[in-house]
Design a protein around this motif. Structure first.
Motif, PDB file in Angstrom:
ATOM      1  N   VAL A  35       0.861  -1.185   0.000  1.00 62.32           N
ATOM      2  CA  VAL A  35       0.000   0.000   0.000  1.00 62.32           C
ATOM      3  C   VAL A  35       0.894   1.230   0.000  1.00 62.32           C
ATOM      4  O   VAL A  35       1.802   1.366   0.826  1.00 62.32           O
ATOM      5  CB  VAL A  35      -0.941   0.004   1.222  1.00 62.32           C
ATOM      6  N   THR A  36       0.617   2.129  -0.941  1.00 62.07           N
ATOM      7  CA  THR A  36       1.457   3.314  -1.118  1.00 62.07           C
ATOM      8  C   THR A  36       0.614   4.579  -1.101  1.00 62.07           C
ATOM      9  O   THR A  36      -0.613   4.534  -1.207  1.00 62.07           O
ATOM     10  CB  THR A  36       2.216   3.239  -2.460  1.00 62.07           C
ATOM     11  N   ARG A  37       1.313   5.704  -0.961  1.00 63.29           N
ATOM     12  CA  ARG A  37       0.680   7.011  -1.101  1.00 63.29           C
ATOM     13  C   ARG A  37       1.136   7.619  -2.431  1.00 63.29           C
ATOM     14  O   ARG A  37       2.331   7.651  -2.730  1.00 63.29           O
ATOM     15  CB  ARG A  37       1.066   7.933   0.056  1.00 63.29           C
ATOM     16  N   VAL A  38       0.155   8.091  -3.213  1.00 65.46           N
ATOM     17  CA  VAL A  38       0.426   8.695  -4.522  1.00 65.46           C
ATOM     18  C   VAL A  38      -0.313  10.023  -4.588  1.00 65.46           C
ATOM     19  O   VAL A  38      -1.448  10.141  -4.080  1.00 65.46           O
ATOM     20  CB  VAL A  38      -0.028   7.764  -5.672  1.00 65.46           C
ATOM     21  N   ASP A  39       0.302  11.004  -5.180  1.00 62.61           N
ATOM     22  CA  ASP A  39      -0.353  12.299  -5.357  1.00 62.61           C
ATOM     23  C   ASP A  39      -1.755  12.098  -5.933  1.00 62.61           C
ATOM     24  O   ASP A  39      -1.930  11.509  -6.994  1.00 62.61           O
ATOM     25  CB  ASP A  39       0.470  13.183  -6.287  1.00 62.61           C
ATOM     26  N   ARG A  40      -2.745  12.603  -5.202  1.00 68.40           N
ATOM     27  CA  ARG A  40      -4.136  12.349  -5.580  1.00 68.40           C
ATOM     28  C   ARG A  40      -4.474  12.924  -6.952  1.00 68.40           C
ATOM     29  O   ARG A  40      -5.284  12.370  -7.694  1.00 68.40           O
ATOM     30  CB  ARG A  40      -5.053  12.944  -4.504  1.00 68.40           C
ATOM     31  N   GLY A  41      -3.814  14.011  -7.316  1.00 69.71           N
ATOM     32  CA  GLY A  41      -4.058  14.610  -8.612  1.00 69.71           C
ATOM     33  C   GLY A  41      -3.650  13.703  -9.758  1.00 69.71           C
ATOM     34  O   GLY A  41      -4.288  13.717 -10.829  1.00 69.71           O
ATOM     35  N   LYS A  42      -2.597  12.910  -9.559  1.00 68.85           N
ATOM     36  CA  LYS A  42      -2.171  11.981 -10.607  1.00 68.85           C
ATOM     37  C   LYS A  42      -3.224  10.913 -10.850  1.00 68.85           C
ATOM     38  O   LYS A  42      -3.517  10.569 -11.996  1.00 68.85           O
ATOM     39  CB  LYS A  42      -0.840  11.337 -10.216  1.00 68.85           C
ATOM     40  N   VAL A  43      -3.782  10.383  -9.762  1.00 66.57           N
ATOM     41  CA  VAL A  43      -4.815   9.360  -9.897  1.00 66.57           C
ATOM     42  C   VAL A  43      -6.072   9.949 -10.534  1.00 66.57           C
ATOM     43  O   VAL A  43      -6.687   9.354 -11.423  1.00 66.57           O
ATOM     44  CB  VAL A  43      -5.136   8.730  -8.540  1.00 66.57           C
ATOM     45  N   ALA A  44      -6.462  11.138 -10.085  1.00 62.27           N
ATOM     46  CA  ALA A  44      -7.655  11.786 -10.638  1.00 62.27           C
ATOM     47  C   ALA A  44      -7.507  12.034 -12.136  1.00 62.27           C
ATOM     48  O   ALA A  44      -8.465  11.884 -12.905  1.00 62.27           O
ATOM     49  CB  ALA A  44      -7.923  13.094  -9.904  1.00 62.27           C
ATOM     50  N   LYS A  45      -6.314  12.388 -12.568  1.00 69.66           N
ATOM     51  CA  LYS A  45      -6.076  12.619 -13.990  1.00 69.66           C
ATOM     52  C   LYS A  45      -6.231  11.331 -14.786  1.00 69.66           C
ATOM     53  O   LYS A  45      -6.819  11.316 -15.878  1.00 69.66           O
ATOM     54  CB  LYS A  45      -4.685  13.207 -14.189  1.00 69.66           C
ATOM     55  N   LEU A  46      -5.720  10.226 -14.250  1.00 65.44           N
ATOM     56  CA  LEU A  46      -5.838   8.949 -14.942  1.00 65.44           C
ATOM     57  C   LEU A  46      -7.292   8.493 -15.058  1.00 65.44           C
ATOM     58  O   LEU A  46      -7.670   7.851 -16.032  1.00 65.44           O
ATOM     59  CB  LEU A  46      -5.021   7.883 -14.210  1.00 65.44           C
ATOM     60  N   LEU A  47      -8.107   8.837 -14.054  1.00 72.00           N
ATOM     61  CA  LEU A  47      -9.506   8.390 -14.038  1.00 72.00           C
ATOM     62  C   LEU A  47     -10.477   9.466 -14.509  1.00 72.00           C
ATOM     63  O   LEU A  47     -11.688   9.317 -14.352  1.00 72.00           O
ATOM     64  CB  LEU A  47      -9.887   7.945 -12.620  1.00 72.00           C
ATOM     65  N   ALA A  48      -9.968  10.526 -15.107  1.00 69.68           N
ATOM     66  CA  ALA A  48     -10.802  11.687 -15.438  1.00 69.68           C
ATOM     67  C   ALA A  48     -11.979  11.337 -16.351  1.00 69.68           C
ATOM     68  O   ALA A  48     -13.061  11.913 -16.214  1.00 69.68           O
ATOM     69  CB  ALA A  48      -9.945  12.772 -16.081  1.00 69.68           C
ATOM     70  N   ASP A  49     -11.785  10.400 -17.273  1.00 66.74           N
ATOM     71  CA  ASP A  49     -12.870  10.103 -18.219  1.00 66.74           C
ATOM     72  C   ASP A  49     -13.804   9.001 -17.723  1.00 66.74           C
ATOM     73  O   ASP A  49     -14.717   8.583 -18.425  1.00 66.74           O
ATOM     74  CB  ASP A  49     -12.300   9.727 -19.581  1.00 66.74           C
ATOM     75  N   THR A  50     -13.597   8.510 -16.487  1.00 62.05           N
ATOM     76  CA  THR A  50     -14.456   7.449 -15.960  1.00 62.05           C
ATOM     77  C   THR A  50     -15.665   7.996 -15.209  1.00 62.05           C
ATOM     78  O   THR A  50     -16.701   7.333 -15.124  1.00 62.05           O
ATOM     79  CB  THR A  50     -13.669   6.531 -15.009  1.00 62.05           C
ATOM     80  N   GLY A  51     -15.502   9.167 -14.587  1.00 63.77           N
ATOM     81  CA  GLY A  51     -16.551   9.683 -13.724  1.00 63.77           C
ATOM     82  C   GLY A  51     -16.482   9.135 -12.315  1.00 63.77           C
ATOM     83  O   GLY A  51     -17.308   9.491 -11.458  1.00 63.77           O
TER      84      GLY A  51
END
Length: 254
Positions: A35-51
Motif C-alpha cells: 500500500v502506497t501514497r500517490v499524489d491524488r491529482g495523478k490518480v484523478a487525472k488517470l480516471l478523469a474520463d471514468t466519472g
C-alpha cells in the motif's frame, strides 16, 4: 478452459462452436500487497474520463500468484499485478485498476474483453520461502517493470487501502468497444464485478519495492511512497455466475 465449467447455451460466444470461453473460473491466490501514497491529482487525472470519485491518496500494488488457476492449469499457475485504487460511483464503494499485468493469454483476453480491464501481458517471478518471505518481479516484453522483496515483520505497520473497517469490495470498470469502421467508440458501458474472496489475516512485513522506467508502462510516474506491506492468502477466488455479483451499472454509448 480447463475448469469444471461448461459453455452456457445462448451465451453469446460467436461462432457457437468456439472453444469454451472463460466466463467462469476459480483459483486460490497468494498476494503480496504494497500500500502506497500517490499524489491524488495523478490518480484523478488517470480516471478523469471514468466519472469515478477518487476516495483517498492510496494506491495498492498487488502481486498475485494463482496456483492451479482453472484457466492456466497447463502452465501450473497464473500471475497478476494489479495497481488498484478505491473509488466511489453512485451507491458503490469499490475499486478500479489503474494498471494490470497478467501472465496468461486467456486471462488477459477475458479481463480486457469481458470486463474492460487495463490488462497487458507479462512474464513474472514469484518465489515463496518457508519463513514467509517472498520475492518477485514483473517483466513486459523483455523490459523489467517492477521487483519486490517482502520480509515478514510483526512490528511493521499495517495500512490498508482505506481506513474503514470494511474495505471497498469488488471492481468497477468502463468498457469500450472500438468502432469497426474507423477510429472511435461504438459502445461503452460501466460494469461492476464482485467475486468471493476471504483473505487470511494479513502478515505484516517490510518490502523493498522497485519500479523501473518504461516508455510504454509509466508506473514510475506515480512516484509512490510505501506505507505498508503484507502477505495474504485466499483458498477460493472466482467461481462463476452462481456465486459472483456481475452487473451492468450504466450504458454510456449509444
Amino acid at each position: 478452459m480447463f475448469g469444471r465449467f461448461d459453455m452456457h447455451p445462448g451465451g453469446g460466444v460467436n461462432p457457437p462452436y468456439s472453444p469454451a470461453y472463460p466466463l467462469e473460473w476459480e483459483t486460490g491466490i497468494h498476494t503480496v500487497e504494497v500500500v502506497t501514497r500517490v499524489d491524488r491529482g495523478k490518480v484523478a487525472k488517470l480516471l478523469a474520463d471514468t466519472g469515478f470519485e477518487v476516495v483517498n491518496d492510496r494506491v495498492a500494488f498487488r502481486f498475485m500468484l494463482s496456483p492451479g488457476h482453472t484457466l492456466s492449469l497447463h502452465r501450473g499457475r497464473m500471475f497478476d499485478l494489479m495497481v488498484t485504487v478505491p473509488v466511489r460511483y453512485r451507491d458503490l464503494y469499490t475499486q478500479t485498476h489503474l494498471y494490470m499485468y497478467c501472465s496468461d493469454p486467456m486471462g488477459l483476453a477475458a479481463g480486457r474483453e469481458l470486463f474492460g480491464y487495463t490488462k497487458k501481458d507479462c512474464d513474472f517471478e514469484f518465489f515463496e520461502a518457508e519463513d514467509g518471505s517472498v520475492t518477485g518481479s514483473v517483466t513486459r516484453r523483455s523490459i523489467p517493470l517492477a521487483a519486490f522483496a517482502f520480509t515478514p515483520d510483526p512490528a511493521a505497520p499495517l495500512v490498508r487501502l482505506t481506513d474503514d473497517d470494511e474495505q471497498p469490495g469488488g471492481e468497477l470498470h468502463v468498457r469500450r468497444l472500438p468502432d469497426p469502421s474507423g477510429v472511435g467508440v461504438s459502445y461503452a458501458d460501466v460494469v461492476y464485478r464482485r467475486t468471493p474472496i476471504r483473505n487470511s489475516e494479513p502478515i505484516r512485513g517490510r518490502v523493498d519495492l522497485q519500479l523501473l522506467p518504461s516508455r510504454f508502462d509509466p508506473l514510475t510516474e506515480l512516484a509512490p511512497e510505501v506505507l505498508s506491506a503484507q502477505s495474504m492468502k485466499t483458498p477460493v477466488y472466482g467461481g462463476g455466475f452462481a456465486v459472483e455479483d456481475r452487473r451492468l451499472i450504466e450504458r454510456r454509448i449509444p
